[in-house]
Design a protein around this motif. Structure first.
Motif, PDB file in Angstrom:
ATOM      1  N   TYR A  24       0.858  -1.187   0.000  1.00 35.51           N
ATOM      2  CA  TYR A  24       0.000   0.000   0.000  1.00 35.51           C
ATOM      3  C   TYR A  24       0.898   1.243   0.000  1.00 35.51           C
ATOM      4  N   PRO A  25       0.402   2.367  -0.516  1.00 34.25           N
ATOM      5  CA  PRO A  25       1.253   3.565  -0.600  1.00 34.25           C
ATOM      6  C   PRO A  25       1.560   4.160   0.772  1.00 34.25           C
ATOM      7  N   THR A  26       2.786   4.603   0.939  1.00 29.22           N
ATOM      8  CA  THR A  26       3.210   5.223   2.194  1.00 29.22           C
ATOM      9  C   THR A  26       3.884   6.561   1.909  1.00 29.22           C
ATOM     10  N   LEU A  27       3.886   7.416   2.902  1.00 30.49           N
ATOM     11  CA  LEU A  27       4.553   8.712   2.795  1.00 30.49           C
ATOM     12  C   LEU A  27       6.066   8.537   2.719  1.00 30.49           C
ATOM     13  N   THR A  28       6.707   9.383   1.937  1.00 26.87           N
ATOM     14  CA  THR A  28       8.165   9.442   1.992  1.00 26.87           C
ATOM     15  C   THR A  28       8.574  10.190   3.267  1.00 26.87           C
TER      16      THR A  28
ATOM     17  N   ILE B 189      -3.678  12.912  10.471  1.00 26.82           N
ATOM     18  CA  ILE B 189      -3.960  12.345   9.156  1.00 26.82           C
ATOM     19  C   ILE B 189      -4.735  11.041   9.319  1.00 26.82           C
ATOM     20  N   GLY B 190      -5.387  10.624   8.245  1.00 28.22           N
ATOM     21  CA  GLY B 190      -6.074   9.344   8.230  1.00 28.22           C
ATOM     22  C   GLY B 190      -5.889   8.676   6.894  1.00 28.22           C
ATOM     23  N   MET B 191      -6.135   7.360   6.837  1.00 32.85           N
ATOM     24  CA  MET B 191      -5.933   6.624   5.590  1.00 32.85           C
ATOM     25  C   MET B 191      -6.751   5.341   5.591  1.00 32.85           C
ATOM     26  N   ASP B 192      -7.055   4.842   4.411  1.00 37.95           N
ATOM     27  CA  ASP B 192      -7.789   3.581   4.267  1.00 37.95           C
ATOM     28  C   ASP B 192      -6.817   2.426   4.080  1.00 37.95           C
ATOM     29  N   MET B 193      -5.766   2.422   4.871  1.00 34.92           N
ATOM     30  CA  MET B 193      -4.704   1.418   4.790  1.00 34.92           C
ATOM     31  C   MET B 193      -4.345   0.940   6.185  1.00 34.92           C
ATOM     32  N   LEU B 194      -3.531  -0.098   6.238  1.00 32.03           N
ATOM     33  CA  LEU B 194      -3.172  -0.743   7.500  1.00 32.03           C
ATOM     34  C   LEU B 194      -2.349   0.145   8.410  1.00 32.03           C
ATOM     35  N   SER B 195      -1.452   0.967   7.817  1.00 30.65           N
ATOM     36  CA  SER B 195      -0.494   1.707   8.631  1.00 30.65           C
ATOM     37  C   SER B 195       0.117   2.831   7.803  1.00 30.65           C
ATOM     38  N   VAL B 196       0.677   3.830   8.473  1.00 30.35           N
ATOM     39  CA  VAL B 196       1.425   4.859   7.742  1.00 30.35           C
ATOM     40  C   VAL B 196       2.802   4.351   7.341  1.00 30.35           C
ATOM     41  N   ASP B 197       3.277   3.317   8.010  1.00 34.34           N
ATOM     42  CA  ASP B 197       4.523   2.650   7.611  1.00 34.34           C
ATOM     43  C   ASP B 197       4.190   1.360   6.882  1.00 34.34           C
ATOM     44  N   GLY B 198       5.115   0.886   6.059  1.00 37.30           N
ATOM     45  CA  GLY B 198       4.926  -0.392   5.406  1.00 37.30           C
ATOM     46  C   GLY B 198       4.832  -1.517   6.421  1.00 37.30           C
ATOM     47  N   TYR B 199       4.129  -2.588   6.063  1.00 35.46           N
ATOM     48  CA  TYR B 199       3.934  -3.703   6.992  1.00 35.46           C
ATOM     49  C   TYR B 199       5.256  -4.357   7.372  1.00 35.46           C
ATOM     50  N   ASP B 200       6.263  -4.240   6.520  1.00 33.19           N
ATOM     51  CA  ASP B 200       7.565  -4.840   6.806  1.00 33.19           C
ATOM     52  C   ASP B 200       8.501  -3.886   7.559  1.00 33.19           C
ATOM     53  N   SER B 201       8.010  -2.726   7.967  1.00 34.78           N
ATOM     54  CA  SER B 201       8.857  -1.762   8.653  1.00 34.78           C
ATOM     55  C   SER B 201       9.288  -2.287  10.022  1.00 34.78           C
TER      56      SER B 201
ATOM     57  N   ASN C  35       9.591   4.748  10.971  1.00 40.12           N
ATOM     58  CA  ASN C  35      10.055   6.135  10.845  1.00 40.12           C
ATOM     59  C   ASN C  35       8.926   7.124  10.575  1.00 40.12           C
ATOM     60  N   ILE C  36       7.956   6.735   9.754  1.00 35.92           N
ATOM     61  CA  ILE C  36       6.876   7.670   9.413  1.00 35.92           C
ATOM     62  C   ILE C  36       6.024   7.962  10.642  1.00 35.92           C
ATOM     63  N   HIS C  37       5.674   6.921  11.391  1.00 34.11           N
ATOM     64  CA  HIS C  37       4.987   7.141  12.668  1.00 34.11           C
ATOM     65  C   HIS C  37       5.755   8.134  13.533  1.00 34.11           C
ATOM     66  N   LYS C  38       7.031   7.894  13.707  1.00 33.13           N
ATOM     67  CA  LYS C  38       7.824   8.687  14.648  1.00 33.13           C
ATOM     68  C   LYS C  38       7.953  10.140  14.213  1.00 33.13           C
TER      69      LYS C  38
ATOM     70  N   GLU D 295      -5.939   4.977  11.242  1.00 28.92           N
ATOM     71  CA  GLU D 295      -5.645   3.925  10.272  1.00 28.92           C
ATOM     72  C   GLU D 295      -6.862   3.025  10.054  1.00 28.92           C
ATOM     73  N   ASN D 296      -6.856   2.326   8.920  1.00 27.47           N
ATOM     74  CA  ASN D 296      -7.924   1.373   8.567  1.00 27.47           C
ATOM     75  C   ASN D 296      -9.283   2.047   8.366  1.00 27.47           C
ATOM     76  N   LEU D 297      -9.299   3.213   7.741  1.00 31.59           N
ATOM     77  CA  LEU D 297     -10.568   3.818   7.354  1.00 31.59           C
ATOM     78  C   LEU D 297     -11.161   3.058   6.163  1.00 31.59           C
ATOM     79  N   THR D 298     -12.424   3.286   5.879  1.00 35.45           N
ATOM     80  CA  THR D 298     -13.069   2.661   4.724  1.00 35.45           C
ATOM     81  C   THR D 298     -14.127   3.607   4.170  1.00 35.45           C
ATOM     82  N   ASN D 299     -14.679   3.260   2.992  1.00 31.22           N
ATOM     83  CA  ASN D 299     -15.768   4.014   2.373  1.00 31.22           C
ATOM     84  C   ASN D 299     -15.355   5.430   1.967  1.00 31.22           C
ATOM     85  N   LEU D 300     -14.078   5.655   1.737  1.00 34.32           N
ATOM     86  CA  LEU D 300     -13.626   7.006   1.387  1.00 34.32           C
ATOM     87  C   LEU D 300     -14.056   7.419  -0.018  1.00 34.32           C
ATOM     88  N   LYS D 301     -14.319   6.460  -0.874  1.00 33.30           N
ATOM     89  CA  LYS D 301     -14.695   6.806  -2.257  1.00 33.30           C
ATOM     90  C   LYS D 301     -16.025   7.542  -2.324  1.00 33.30           C
ATOM     91  N   ALA D 302     -16.803   7.468  -1.256  1.00 30.22           N
ATOM     92  CA  ALA D 302     -18.103   8.134  -1.233  1.00 30.22           C
ATOM     93  C   ALA D 302     -18.005   9.616  -0.890  1.00 30.22           C
TER      94      ALA D 302
END
Length: 209
Positions: A124-128, A143-155, A159-162, A173-180
């Motif tokens: 999933y896309p993450t912030l640089t 911030i919020g997102m429709d993804m598991l985490s602001v960091d990659g799952y393998d992090s 760093n992005i959290h911190k 994290e884990n928002l849904t229904n954003l397309k509406a």
């Protein structure tokens, strides 16, 4: 006025970041047997659609119960990051005026469509680092997102959290229904109020007048 539910339903078999650490939901009383219904709920503070306090990874951070309730409500802008591998600073700069005048940035990737699938954990896309640093220096609440985490799952260093926590930003994290949702709306993500809360499941909603 329209109200949109942006929250995944808590279930015993739902996706969780640490796979053994999911909720346990059990009916302990029924109308037939007891004359009333009651449910036992056991869950972790970062299960489902949830909010991270800065205390999550910063020992000097604030807990959710320390914050005023208005920290969890505010005007939001929706930024589409569909088909992006990384959320770059240059892309955020296109929204600079709106970012400087909003309370929350909500990133829409479409990843919630993979909820319950193994793909939900992958790529999933993450912030640089540069984009996260920029956000940390803005006046927004979080911030919020429709993804598991602001960091990659393998992090392993998160760093992005911190970076965001250093800027005292909340993370949902884990928002849904954003397309509406339209590009601007009122965002609400209120946590349970328990002592020393490093995070909490929320009932996140979007309100459009």
């Amino acid at each position: 006025m329209k109200i949109f539910d942006l929250t995944h339903t808590l279930t015993n078999d739902m996706p969780v970041y640490s796979k053994p650490n999911g909720p346990h939901i059990k009916k302990v009383a029924t109308i037939e047997a007891n004359g009333y219904e009651e449910t036992f709920l056991s869950m972790f503070s970062h299960n489902g659609t949830h909010i991270d306090s800065t205390k999550h990874m910063d020992k000097n951070g604030e807990t959710l119960d320390d914050l005023d309730i208005d920290k969890f409500v505010g005007n939001a802008i929706l930024i589409d990051v569909t088909n992006k591998e990384k959320i770059e600073l240059e892309y955020l700069k296109e929204y600079e005026e709106k970012i400087q005048n909003c309370d929350f940035i909500i990133f829409k990737s479409g990843w919630s469509e993979y909820w319950g699938e193994e793909k939900y954990y992958e790529k999933y896309p993450t912030l640089t680092i540069q984009a996260a640093t920029y956000i940390a220096q803005t006046p927004i609440k979080g911030i919020g997102m429709d993804m598991l985490s602001v960091d990659g799952y393998d992090s392993v260093d998160f760093n992005i959290h911190k970076i965001l926590f250093k800027g005292k930003k909340l993370i949902v994290e884990n928002l849904t229904n954003l397309k509406a949702l339209p590009s601007e709306f009122l965002f609400v993500a209120t946590p349970l109020k328990f002592n020393n809360a490093d995070g909490s499941p929320v009932r996140a909603i979007g309100i459009v007048k």
